[in-house]
Design a protein around this motif. Structure first.
Motif, mmCIF file in Angstrom:
data_model
loop_
_atom_site.group_PDB
_atom_site.id
_atom_site.type_symbol
_atom_site.label_atom_id
_atom_site.label_comp_id
_atom_site.label_asym_id
_atom_site.label_seq_id
_atom_site.Cartn_x
_atom_site.Cartn_y
_atom_site.Cartn_z
ATOM 1 N N THR A 197 1.216 -1.319 0.016
ATOM 2 C CA THR A 197 0.117 -0.033 0.240
ATOM 3 C C THR A 197 1.060 1.343 0.436
ATOM 4 O O THR A 197 1.879 1.028 -0.080
ATOM 5 C CB THR A 197 -0.952 0.170 0.421
ATOM 6 O OG1 THR A 197 -0.123 0.352 2.213
ATOM 7 C CG2 THR A 197 -1.580 -1.315 1.150
ATOM 8 N N ASP A 198 0.666 2.325 -0.026
ATOM 9 C CA ASP A 198 1.194 3.671 -0.137
ATOM 10 C C ASP A 198 1.454 3.617 1.302
ATOM 11 O O ASP A 198 2.590 4.599 1.432
ATOM 12 C CB ASP A 198 -0.242 5.198 -0.150
ATOM 13 C CG ASP A 198 -0.151 4.666 -1.299
ATOM 14 O OD1 ASP A 198 0.021 3.925 -2.789
ATOM 15 O OD2 ASP A 198 -1.131 5.964 -2.434
ATOM 16 N N ILE A 199 1.162 3.040 2.304
ATOM 17 C CA ILE A 199 2.218 3.407 3.267
ATOM 18 C C ILE A 199 2.517 2.454 4.355
ATOM 19 O O ILE A 199 3.169 1.983 5.404
ATOM 20 C CB ILE A 199 0.757 3.593 5.013
ATOM 21 C CG1 ILE A 199 0.040 2.940 5.076
ATOM 22 C CG2 ILE A 199 0.992 5.328 4.515
ATOM 23 C CD1 ILE A 199 -1.143 3.538 6.018
ATOM 24 N N HIS A 200 2.050 1.050 3.229
ATOM 25 C CA HIS A 200 2.577 -0.445 4.039
ATOM 26 C C HIS A 200 3.583 -1.003 2.576
ATOM 27 O O HIS A 200 3.077 -1.241 1.895
ATOM 28 C CB HIS A 200 2.293 -1.307 5.011
ATOM 29 C CG HIS A 200 2.760 -1.792 6.430
ATOM 30 N ND1 HIS A 200 2.720 -3.023 4.696
ATOM 31 C CD2 HIS A 200 3.516 -1.752 7.659
ATOM 32 C CE1 HIS A 200 3.446 -3.537 6.880
ATOM 33 N NE2 HIS A 200 3.840 -3.030 7.932
ATOM 34 N N GLN A 228 -2.823 -0.631 7.542
ATOM 35 C CA GLN A 228 -3.463 0.347 6.733
ATOM 36 C C GLN A 228 -3.397 1.474 7.958
ATOM 37 O O GLN A 228 -3.458 2.687 7.431
ATOM 38 C CB GLN A 228 -5.123 0.495 7.231
ATOM 39 C CG GLN A 228 -5.121 -0.553 5.573
ATOM 40 C CD GLN A 228 -6.476 -0.502 5.219
ATOM 41 O OE1 GLN A 228 -7.818 -0.170 5.549
ATOM 42 N NE2 GLN A 228 -7.379 -1.042 3.660
ATOM 43 N N GLY A 230 -0.353 1.784 9.222
ATOM 44 C CA GLY A 230 1.028 2.274 8.921
ATOM 45 C C GLY A 230 1.988 1.807 10.548
ATOM 46 O O GLY A 230 2.530 3.194 10.767
ATOM 47 N N ASP A 232 5.058 1.325 12.902
ATOM 48 C CA ASP A 232 6.362 1.739 13.050
ATOM 49 C C ASP A 232 6.878 0.880 14.138
ATOM 50 O O ASP A 232 6.607 1.443 14.942
ATOM 51 C CB ASP A 232 6.407 2.979 13.219
ATOM 52 C CG ASP A 232 7.931 3.503 12.521
ATOM 53 O OD1 ASP A 232 8.617 2.648 12.060
ATOM 54 O OD2 ASP A 232 7.924 4.722 12.690
ATOM 55 N N PRO A 234 7.295 -1.240 9.891
ATOM 56 C CA PRO A 234 7.116 -1.988 9.741
ATOM 57 C C PRO A 234 6.667 -3.014 9.791
ATOM 58 O O PRO A 234 7.900 -4.269 10.590
ATOM 59 C CB PRO A 234 6.788 -1.647 7.838
ATOM 60 C CG PRO A 234 7.878 -1.129 8.127
ATOM 61 C CD PRO A 234 8.914 -0.603 9.405
#
Length: 260
Positions: A197-200, A228, A230, A232, A234
């Motif tokens: 995804t865009d964040i993971h 979803q 994200g 931290d 990951p």
């Protein structure tokens, strides 16, 4: 016999004669119609529903000669011949006698995955584990499968029991859009890779050998609730084989456990 009685008898005779004539005509027309229906030849073999198979290919498989009488056809045998094409899941045959046409209504198989062998695409698999040859007409957005050693076969299922069970569970499941690759191991163990995804980034998910429907449901929940957000650092790996916990590994090889 008086004159009135004679006239009545004459009229009755005329009526009965007319009825007999009409009935005879109807009988003759019915007989002619039946004879025509019984002797209708095939002029056209029409193929409907085929998208990835050329209609001429299916006509050759059907082996129905034009001019053959429809009553002489074995529709079950024709259907069996056509269904031997690897892209054909089912065929329904209809006779349109008024148009002298035999209609082959084809339902094609739907790709559920694409098998990778020797680092290149080999063939598609449907949800039942049957193989279909690659086609140039369409590109299907389906997961890549690695670990399938079976050679392509046109009419026999080539996927093992574990992969077949997994593909059947994945068919129409909310997890299907999340999965880009599938690894199959010798003991039927299934491991999948999620779509980044865009964040993971992509996550490796171990689903084991059974209860795929339940574990896919847990994968969807994990994706929505954890990935979803994200996290931290990951997550790089998630083990969904256990009933009471989800075990994860950080992308940097750290290890943690998340209670389900």
């Amino acid at each position: 016999m008086n004159l009135d009685t004679a006239r009545k008898i004459a009229k009755l005779a005329v009526r009965l004669g007319g009825i007999a004539l009409v009935a005879g005509g109807v009988f003759v027309l019915g007989l002619l119609g039946w004879q025509w229906q019984a002797n209708v030849p095939v002029s056209v073999v029409q193929v409907q529903g085929a998208q990835h198979v050329h209609p001429d290919t299916l006509r050759r498989l059907a082996r129905v000669d034009t001019g053959v009488v429809m009553d002489d056809l074995n529709l079950g045998l024709i259907a069996d011949r056509v269904q031997r094409h690897p892209w054909v899941r089912r065929v329904d045959i209809r006779e349109r006698r008024s148009a002298r046409t035999l209609v082959l209504g084809v339902t094609e198989r739907t790709p559920a995955a694409i098998v990778i062998q020797e680092n290149r695409p080999a063939y598609y698999l449907d949800a039942g584990g049957y193989a279909m040859p690659l086609v140039d007409s369409t590109a299907f957005d389906v997961p890549l499968v690695r670990g399938v050693s079976a050679d392509y076969h046109p009419i026999k299922g080539v996927a093992g029991e574990g992969l077949t069970a997994f593909l059947q569970s994945l068919d129409g499941h909310a997890a299907a859009p999340l999965i880009t690759e599938i690894d199959v191991f010798a003991n039927d163990r299934i491991r999948v890779y999620t779509r980044p995804t865009d964040i993971h980034p992509s996550v490796t998910a171990d689903l084991g050998r059974e209860q795929f429907g339940l574990r896919l449901k847990r994968l969807v929940a994990f994706h929505h609730q954890v990935l979803q957000a994200g996290p931290d650092p990951p997550v790089g790996y998630v083990d969904l084989r256990f009933d009471n916990q989800i075990v994860t590994r950080e992308a940097a090889d750290g290890r943690t456990a998340v209670e389900s």
